[in-house]
Scaffold this motif. Structure first.
Motif, PDB file in Angstrom:
ATOM      1  N   LEU A 150       0.877  -1.169   0.000  1.00 46.18           N
ATOM      2  CA  LEU A 150       0.000   0.000   0.000  1.00 46.18           C
ATOM      3  C   LEU A 150       0.912   1.216   0.000  1.00 46.18           C
ATOM      4  O   LEU A 150       1.620   1.458   0.977  1.00 46.18           O
ATOM      5  N   VAL A 151       0.900   1.964  -1.116  1.00 48.06           N
ATOM      6  CA  VAL A 151       1.788   3.119  -1.234  1.00 48.06           C
ATOM      7  C   VAL A 151       0.944   4.352  -1.516  1.00 48.06           C
ATOM      8  O   VAL A 151       0.110   4.339  -2.424  1.00 48.06           O
ATOM      9  N   GLY A 152       1.147   5.395  -0.729  1.00 46.10           N
ATOM     10  CA  GLY A 152       0.392   6.604  -1.038  1.00 46.10           C
ATOM     11  C   GLY A 152       0.466   7.626   0.076  1.00 46.10           C
ATOM     12  O   GLY A 152       1.198   7.454   1.060  1.00 46.10           O
ATOM     13  N   SER A 153      -0.294   8.692  -0.113  1.00 42.08           N
ATOM     14  CA  SER A 153      -0.381   9.721   0.921  1.00 42.08           C
ATOM     15  C   SER A 153      -1.167   9.162   2.106  1.00 42.08           C
ATOM     16  O   SER A 153      -1.841   8.134   1.989  1.00 42.08           O
ATOM     17  N   PHE A 154      -1.061   9.845   3.236  1.00 40.72           N
ATOM     18  CA  PHE A 154      -1.824   9.411   4.412  1.00 40.72           C
ATOM     19  C   PHE A 154      -3.298   9.243   4.059  1.00 40.72           C
ATOM     20  O   PHE A 154      -3.943   8.266   4.428  1.00 40.72           O
ATOM     21  N   GLU A 155      -3.793  10.248   3.352  1.00 36.42           N
ATOM     22  CA  GLU A 155      -5.203  10.268   2.967  1.00 36.42           C
ATOM     23  C   GLU A 155      -5.551   9.044   2.105  1.00 36.42           C
ATOM     24  O   GLU A 155      -6.543   8.350   2.337  1.00 36.42           O
ATOM     25  N   GLU A 156      -4.688   8.783   1.116  1.00 34.63           N
ATOM     26  CA  GLU A 156      -4.955   7.654   0.208  1.00 34.63           C
ATOM     27  C   GLU A 156      -4.910   6.315   0.945  1.00 34.63           C
ATOM     28  O   GLU A 156      -5.747   5.438   0.727  1.00 34.63           O
ATOM     29  N   VAL A 157      -3.915   6.174   1.819  1.00 33.15           N
ATOM     30  CA  VAL A 157      -3.802   4.908   2.541  1.00 33.15           C
ATOM     31  C   VAL A 157      -5.001   4.740   3.476  1.00 33.15           C
ATOM     32  O   VAL A 157      -5.589   3.660   3.572  1.00 33.15           O
ATOM     33  N   ALA A 158      -5.388   5.826   4.143  1.00 37.72           N
ATOM     34  CA  ALA A 158      -6.550   5.748   5.029  1.00 37.72           C
ATOM     35  C   ALA A 158      -7.791   5.318   4.241  1.00 37.72           C
ATOM     36  O   ALA A 158      -8.558   4.451   4.680  1.00 37.72           O
TER      37      ALA A 158
ATOM     38  N   GLY B 278       0.157   9.817  10.990  1.00 39.28           N
ATOM     39  CA  GLY B 278      -0.439  10.317   9.759  1.00 39.28           C
ATOM     40  C   GLY B 278      -1.715   9.600   9.363  1.00 39.28           C
ATOM     41  O   GLY B 278      -2.755  10.226   9.128  1.00 39.28           O
ATOM     42  N   VAL B 279      -1.662   8.274   9.318  1.00 36.51           N
ATOM     43  CA  VAL B 279      -2.787   7.516   8.763  1.00 36.51           C
ATOM     44  C   VAL B 279      -3.879   7.266   9.794  1.00 36.51           C
ATOM     45  O   VAL B 279      -5.068   7.491   9.542  1.00 36.51           O
TER      46      VAL B 279
END
Lengths: 279, 368
Positions: A226-234, A265-266
């Protein structure tokens, strides 16, 4: 009924044991909202149970998910070891059964015997193809404020693992697939009351670009990450939640602060979104 | 070589200080009592004790996990883990022992027991009889030694097979050994052979020094050590020591006086050593200081040296002359007896050892 998501962190292979360094990882995980630290089992690593007790003595609330395989130890003695560990570290022990290359029938028998001891209904008698136990007794009980036996997690992607999980485990680990595919695959298991968790690498950073850079630089960009911004991962975690996944076992580079990125972050984003969804 | 002294670890439920019969111990020793046990370890360090024996039994906590918890909270004391062959694969065992050795900074040795109760072994799925257990233990240790030598292990035996086996976590030892010191317990011929083939030290229950001397010869000739399981009752005067000894078997709380339980236990055991010590106990005093009176109530390890610190030290030195170099001791209460031993007996032993050494040297010089 909806369960809150739970998170586990896979203790990566540190080469030779640096106990203090590993304790620091455990404390990080403890403070970052993780339920447990996963201690893997293979010839290149230290023994998971010994390591769990050693790390458990220097931590307060984090649990230890101890990997095991049938075929290495008598189920009676395994229960005795796990129970003793629980008594030494306040019940902070989960068991993760690896059944990839071991005969399924043997794992089945192994767990049947273990559960018989954990039920504490008197002497254990068992006669199977792999194990025979006569009037078995173990005096040290599993010690925990929450449970009479450890939670059993089970790893393995094939249908047999699913059947074993339904019979013996509280949660089956799956590798990532598209949410729709997972929804379909895991529905029968969920109906039987066994949870499903996702085994996945994690690279979460404030922005997508930073995450991609980190993943690229350290070769974590496999299909199972799972790779991404905090928002994307959340959002991704919540999407998996919506199809029935309730636990995550993350692997990542703790030396790169992955645990902290997740915890700071997440996790707050996921919890916020979970709250919003309830309102 | 200076005599080495090990002590039995304090069990859960034992810190009240009262002697417990085997039957009672089975009921109360299931839970570790870490605080008291860590304290016991620290006292043992101060007392000059080399290692603490951590038992293995269905009624007790697992010695590997327990030693791990004790090891991370202590610095000097070593742990002598009791281990049996029928409950774990040699590879998994070596990995646990090696990991424990790393975690404790090299403070692990092993007490290999063949198991004394066929009933208990069946709890673990082990159905082998006495002699076959020794044969299996021999193979088990052969595989363990192969792992400790390092590299990839191939083994094909009657009881174990290993294909391309590897354990990457190394065995770490404070004394620089590449493999743990192996104490092999038992008094049967099979045990002696096992000690000679695979062990560092043959451990047996005590007997009179003359009888020990005869049995020790083949082991010593093979370059291995001989050790004794023994209890100690040392007091400032012989009268006090005798009183302490007799109080163990008289006037106890009736619930603790369970020689019937011990007799039952003996009937179910197929251990030759336990049976022979039990027979010895017919006569209470084997030598002026060696007392068998508590054996019938507390089991074979209760054969005790009783007397003043001088008596006990002299008794130990006499065993030393018979070829014994290691002792696993216990007493009642375990902690207080250990502290008294460390303070009063051990310095005498060291002084007597030095004197013996001096006499030996002057004899050698006189002869030259």
């Amino acid at each position: 009924m909806e369960r809150p998501l739970r998170y586990h962190w896979s203790l990566s292979h540190p080469g030779l044991l640096g106990l203090d360094a590993q304790r620091a990882v455990c404390r990080d995980a403890e403070e970052s909202g993780f339920d447990s630290v996963f201690v893997a089992d293979d010839h290149a690593r230290p023994d998971p149970l010994v390591l769990a007790v050693a790390l458990g003595r220097g931590t307060r609330s984090i649990k230890f998910m101890v990997a095991c395989r049938s075929g290495l130890i008598s189920p009676t003695y395994f229960v005795q070891q796990v129970n003793t560990a629980s008594a030494l570290i306040d019940g902070r022990v989960h068991v993760n059964v690896v059944c990839g290359r071991t005969p399924r029938e043997r794992t089945d028998e192994f767990l049947t015997v273990c559960h018989a001891f954990w039920r504490r209904e008197g002497e254990v008698n068992f006669r199977g193809k792999y194990y025979e136990i006569e009037k078995g007794r173990i005096h040290t009980p599993f010690v925990s404020r929450e449970r009479a036996a450890p939670e059993i997690f089970l790893g393995g992607d094939a249908a047999p693992a699913s059947a074993l999980a339904a019979k013996h485990a509280s949660c089956l680990w799956r590798l990532p697939a598209t949410p729709e595919r997972l929804r379909h695959d895991i529905a029968p298991l969920l109906r039987q009351g066994t949870e499903v968790g996702l085994l996945v690498s994690l690279v979460a950073r404030p922005t997508r670009r930073e995450a991609l850079e980190a993943a690229g630089a350290h070769g974590s960009g496999s299909a199972d990450a799972l790779v991404g911004s905090f928002e994307e991962v959340a959002d991704a975690l919540l999407t998996y939640k919506s199809v029935g996944v309730s636990q995550f076992l993350f692997a990542g580079r703790h030396d790169l602060g992955e645990i902290r990125f997740f915890g700071e972050g997440v996790l707050p984003l996921v919890r916020g979104k979970e709250r919003d969804a309830c309102l | 070589m200076p005599l080495k002294f090990h002590w039995r670890l304090l069990q859960g439920g034992e810190q009240g200080g009262v002697a417990m019969t085997k039957a009672l111990q089975l009921e109360v020793s299931a839970m570790p009592e870490l605080e008291a046990q860590v304290e016991f370890c620290r006292r043992a360090e101060e007392c000059g004790i080399d290692s603490l024996l951590v038992d293995i039994s269905f009624a007790k906590p697992d010695p590997v996990a327990l030693s791990t918890a004790l090891g991370v909270e202590t610095e000097k004391i070593r742990f002598m883990l009791a281990a049996r062959s029928g409950i774990i694969s040699p590879l998994h065992f070596v990995r646990q022992v090696n990991t424990l050795s790393v975690v404790t900074g090299g403070r692990v040795c092993l007490n290999i027991v063949a198991g004394h109760s066929p009933d208990e072994q069946k709890y673990y799925g082990d159905f082998l009889a006495h002699d076959e257990r020794y044969e299996r233990t021999d193979e088990f240790l052969a595989v363990c030694h192969a792992f400790w030598r390092g590299g990839e292990v191939e083994f094909e035996g009657k009881h174990f097979g290993v294909v391309k086996g590897r354990v990457d976590t190394p065995f770490v030892c404070r004394d620089g050994r590449a493999a743990p010191e192996l104490f092999i317990s038992g008094s049967s011929e099979a045990a002696v052979n096992l000690a000679v083939r695979q062990g560092s030290c043959w451990m047996r229950f005590a007997d009179s020094p003359e009888r020990i001397c005869g049995g020790a010869r083949p082991v010593l000739e093979a370059g291995k050590e001989v050790g004794l399981r023994l209890s100690v009752i040392a007091r400032p005067t012989r009268e006090e020591a005798l009183r302490a000894a007799y109080s163990l078997i008289k006037g106890l709380d009736p619930a603790r006086e369970d020689s019937g339980g011990e007799r039952r236990f003996m009937r179910q055991s197929d251990s030759q050593s336990m049976k022979s010590v039990y027979e010895l106990a017919e006569s209470q005093w084997l030598t002026p200081y060696l007392w068998a009176g508590a054996v019938r109530t507390y089991g074979a390890p209760a054969l005790a040296l009783v007397g003043t610190p001088e008596d006990v030290a002299a008794g130990l030195i006499e065993y030393g002359r018979a070829g014994v170099t290691q002792f696993i001791l216990a007493g009642w209460p375990k902690l207080e007896e250990m502290i008294y031993f460390g303070r009063e007996v051990l310095p005498l032993v060291r002084r007597m050892e030095a004197e013996e050494l001096g006499r030996g040297q002057s004899r050698a010089e006189g002869g030259a």
